[in-house]
Design a protein around this motif. Structure first.
Motif, PDB file in Angstrom:
ATOM      1  N   ASP A 109      64.507   3.095  66.704  1.00  0.00           N
ATOM      2  CA  ASP A 109      65.532   3.152  65.604  1.00  0.00           C
ATOM      3  C   ASP A 109      65.208   4.578  64.561  1.00  0.00           C
ATOM      4  OD1 ASP A 109      63.387   2.961  63.372  1.00  0.00           O
ATOM      5  OD2 ASP A 109      63.844   0.814  63.315  1.00  0.00           O
ATOM      6  N   GLY A 110      65.910   4.917  63.801  1.00  0.00           N
ATOM      7  CA  GLY A 110      65.954   6.090  63.025  1.00  0.00           C
ATOM      8  C   GLY A 110      64.936   6.350  62.340  1.00  0.00           C
ATOM      9  N   LEU A 111      64.060   5.122  61.732  1.00  0.00           N
ATOM     10  CA  LEU A 111      63.088   5.528  60.910  1.00  0.00           C
ATOM     11  C   LEU A 111      61.978   5.889  61.845  1.00  0.00           C
ATOM     12  CD1 LEU A 111      63.815   2.251  58.533  1.00  0.00           C
ATOM     13  CD2 LEU A 111      64.514   4.494  58.160  1.00  0.00           C
ATOM     14  N   GLU A 112      61.671   5.138  62.767  1.00  0.00           N
ATOM     15  CA  GLU A 112      60.721   5.365  63.782  1.00  0.00           C
ATOM     16  C   GLU A 112      60.802   7.091  64.268  1.00  0.00           C
ATOM     17  OE1 GLU A 112      59.371   2.281  66.856  1.00  0.00           O
ATOM     18  OE2 GLU A 112      61.549   1.965  66.413  1.00  0.00           O
ATOM     19  N   ALA A 113      62.140   7.320  64.410  1.00  0.00           N
ATOM     20  CA  ALA A 113      62.149   8.649  65.158  1.00  0.00           C
ATOM     21  C   ALA A 113      62.108   9.622  64.053  1.00  0.00           C
ATOM     22  CB  ALA A 113      63.937   8.855  65.529  1.00  0.00           C
ATOM     23  N   THR A 114      62.362   9.485  62.709  1.00  0.00           N
ATOM     24  CA  THR A 114      62.084  10.341  61.553  1.00  0.00           C
ATOM     25  C   THR A 114      60.479  10.655  61.494  1.00  0.00           C
ATOM     26  OG1 THR A 114      63.946   9.409  60.176  1.00  0.00           O
ATOM     27  CG2 THR A 114      62.030  10.404  59.061  1.00  0.00           C
ATOM     28  N   ALA A 115      59.540   9.495  61.670  1.00  0.00           N
ATOM     29  CA  ALA A 115      58.157   9.810  61.630  1.00  0.00           C
ATOM     30  C   ALA A 115      57.888  10.746  62.667  1.00  0.00           C
ATOM     31  CB  ALA A 115      57.475   8.350  61.446  1.00  0.00           C
ATOM     32  N   GLU A 116      58.400  10.348  63.900  1.00  0.00           N
ATOM     33  CA  GLU A 116      58.047  11.268  65.044  1.00  0.00           C
ATOM     34  C   GLU A 116      58.369  12.531  64.910  1.00  0.00           C
ATOM     35  OE1 GLU A 116      59.115   9.557  68.868  1.00  0.00           O
ATOM     36  OE2 GLU A 116      57.896   7.961  68.558  1.00  0.00           O
ATOM     37  N   LEU A 117      59.665  12.809  64.645  1.00  0.00           N
ATOM     38  CA  LEU A 117      60.272  14.291  64.417  1.00  0.00           C
ATOM     39  C   LEU A 117      59.374  14.929  63.233  1.00  0.00           C
ATOM     40  CD1 LEU A 117      62.374  16.386  64.647  1.00  0.00           C
ATOM     41  CD2 LEU A 117      63.777  15.356  63.119  1.00  0.00           C
ATOM     42  N   ARG A 118      59.049  14.500  62.014  1.00  0.00           N
ATOM     43  CA  ARG A 118      58.339  14.960  60.940  1.00  0.00           C
ATOM     44  C   ARG A 118      57.029  15.363  61.553  1.00  0.00           C
ATOM     45  NH1 ARG A 118      59.472  17.933  57.985  1.00  0.00           N
ATOM     46  NH2 ARG A 118      58.501  17.208  56.132  1.00  0.00           N
ATOM     47  N   ALA A 119      56.369  14.743  62.605  1.00  0.00           N
ATOM     48  CA  ALA A 119      54.961  14.868  63.255  1.00  0.00           C
ATOM     49  C   ALA A 119      55.303  16.027  64.079  1.00  0.00           C
ATOM     50  CB  ALA A 119      54.623  13.702  63.618  1.00  0.00           C
ATOM     51  N   ALA A 120      56.199  15.986  64.968  1.00  0.00           N
ATOM     52  CA  ALA A 120      56.420  16.833  65.964  1.00  0.00           C
ATOM     53  C   ALA A 120      57.146  18.287  65.509  1.00  0.00           C
ATOM     54  CB  ALA A 120      56.960  16.517  67.066  1.00  0.00           C
ATOM     55  N   VAL A 121      57.941  18.265  64.764  1.00  0.00           N
ATOM     56  CA  VAL A 121      58.736  19.522  64.146  1.00  0.00           C
ATOM     57  C   VAL A 121      58.531  19.403  62.648  1.00  0.00           C
ATOM     58  CG1 VAL A 121      60.754  20.934  64.538  1.00  0.00           C
ATOM     59  CG2 VAL A 121      59.926  19.376  66.408  1.00  0.00           C
ATOM     60  N   PRO A 122      57.510  19.805  61.960  1.00  0.00           N
ATOM     61  CA  PRO A 122      57.521  19.569  60.413  1.00  0.00           C
ATOM     62  C   PRO A 122      58.606  20.445  59.790  1.00  0.00           C
ATOM     63  CG  PRO A 122      55.380  20.219  61.646  1.00  0.00           C
ATOM     64  CD  PRO A 122      56.263  20.031  62.751  1.00  0.00           C
ATOM     65  N   ALA A 123      58.891  21.530  60.431  1.00  0.00           N
ATOM     66  CA  ALA A 123      59.804  22.536  59.621  1.00  0.00           C
ATOM     67  C   ALA A 123      61.210  21.858  59.514  1.00  0.00           C
ATOM     68  CB  ALA A 123      59.910  23.766  60.251  1.00  0.00           C
ATOM     69  N   CYS A 124      61.528  20.765  60.275  1.00  0.00           N
ATOM     70  CA  CYS A 124      62.797  20.257  60.235  1.00  0.00           C
ATOM     71  C   CYS A 124      62.864  19.073  59.201  1.00  0.00           C
ATOM     72  CB  CYS A 124      63.147  19.514  61.765  1.00  0.00           C
ATOM     73  SG  CYS A 124      64.722  18.617  61.875  1.00  0.00           S
ATOM     74  N   ARG A 125      63.638  19.162  58.347  1.00  0.00           N
ATOM     75  CA  ARG A 125      64.015  18.203  57.396  1.00  0.00           C
ATOM     76  C   ARG A 125      64.790  17.254  57.934  1.00  0.00           C
ATOM     77  NH1 ARG A 125      61.186  18.661  52.407  1.00  0.00           N
ATOM     78  NH2 ARG A 125      62.975  18.721  51.197  1.00  0.00           N
ATOM     79  N   VAL A 126      64.560  15.861  57.202  1.00  0.00           N
ATOM     80  CA  VAL A 126      65.549  14.735  57.750  1.00  0.00           C
ATOM     81  C   VAL A 126      66.207  14.110  56.426  1.00  0.00           C
ATOM     82  CG1 VAL A 126      65.327  12.540  58.993  1.00  0.00           C
ATOM     83  CG2 VAL A 126      63.845  14.366  59.598  1.00  0.00           C
ATOM     84  N   VAL A 127      67.334  13.987  56.913  1.00  0.00           N
ATOM     85  CA  VAL A 127      68.488  12.919  56.071  1.00  0.00           C
ATOM     86  C   VAL A 127      68.837  11.830  56.769  1.00  0.00           C
ATOM     87  CG1 VAL A 127      70.525  12.920  54.780  1.00  0.00           C
ATOM     88  CG2 VAL A 127      69.211  14.898  54.999  1.00  0.00           C
ATOM     89  N   ILE A 128      68.374  10.631  56.103  1.00  0.00           N
ATOM     90  CA  ILE A 128      69.214   9.399  56.945  1.00  0.00           C
ATOM     91  C   ILE A 128      70.421   9.196  56.356  1.00  0.00           C
ATOM     92  CG2 ILE A 128      68.505   6.896  57.000  1.00  0.00           C
ATOM     93  CD1 ILE A 128      66.451   8.262  58.583  1.00  0.00           C
ATOM     94  N   CYS A 129      71.113   9.025  57.446  1.00  0.00           N
ATOM     95  CA  CYS A 129      72.612   8.828  56.988  1.00  0.00           C
ATOM     96  C   CYS A 129      73.013   7.729  57.837  1.00  0.00           C
ATOM     97  CB  CYS A 129      73.254  10.132  57.636  1.00  0.00           C
ATOM     98  SG  CYS A 129      75.253  10.124  57.324  1.00  0.00           S
TER      99      CYS A 129
END
Length: 201
Positions: free
Chosen positions: A61-81
């Motif tokens: 889900d998007g919440l799990e994907a957010t955590a993985e993305l922040r760990a893998a590509v920290p420069a990318c900021r996330v907005v849950i929409c």
């Protein structure tokens, strides 16, 4: 240009968001994916500055994907929409490193403004949702209880849940009993429904 990635399993919604953001002179949509499983790979390939991620998607889900993305590509900021502005989702999104949380029925200009502000290093959250999240408190469920209730939500038997999670039947029953106590439910189906409605799953 602010490079944006969209992650949403609904093609029409994804297309509408992409078309809307394309009208902004300083925003470029560089990638679109339809599941949580695709988020990290697409971000590594396209290097977006901001990712707009839905909550409910196939795979992760998007919440799990957010955590993985922040760990893998920290420069990318996330907005849950998301369509679902639930306090539990909001709290978990913030815990997992999201910098913004918006609902899909927000005005178009608000979404573009959110992208700009998050890109600038700010946090953007709906004030009413933040207040509701604080009032409702954090989820009382353990990560394993969440896993068990997610499986129960699909209607699986104790044996099926145990197989899917590599647990014993007794352990699954203990987690279900604990989750039912914490949600005040009388059945595991009711516990899953209550937890889902509160955004705890």
């Amino acid at each position: 240009m602010i490079r944006v990635m969209l992650a949403d399993d609904q093609a029409l919604v994804r297309g509408a968001l992409a078309a809307m953001l394309a009208l902004e002179p300083d925003i470029e949509v560089v990638a679109q994916v339809a599941s949580g499983d695709e988020v990290v790979a697409a971000a590594r390939l396209h290097r977006p500055d901001v990712a707009l991620i839905d909550v409910q998607m196939p795979g992760k889900d998007g919440l799990e994907a957010t955590a993985e993305l922040r760990a893998a590509v920290p420069a990318c900021r996330v907005v849950i929409c998301t369509t679902f502005g639930r306090p539990g989702y909001f709290a978990r999104a913030m815990e997992n490193g999201a910098a913004g949380f918006v609902v899909k029925d927000a005005p178009p200009e608000h979404l573009a403004d959110t992208v700009r502000r998050v890109h600038a290093g700010l946090r953007v959250v709906d004030p009413a949702l933040a207040a509701e999240s604080l009032a409702s408190g954090v989820s009382p469920l353990t990560p394993r209880e969440r896993d068990v209730l997610r499986q129960a939500r699909r209607g699986g038997t104790v044996a099926e849940i145990a197989r899917a999670l590599h647990l014993s039947g007794g352990t699954v029953r203990n987690h279900l009993s604990s989750a039912m106590g914490k949600t005040g439910a009388s059945t595991r189906a009711e516990a899953a429904l209550i937890a889902d409605e509160r955004g705890w799953l």
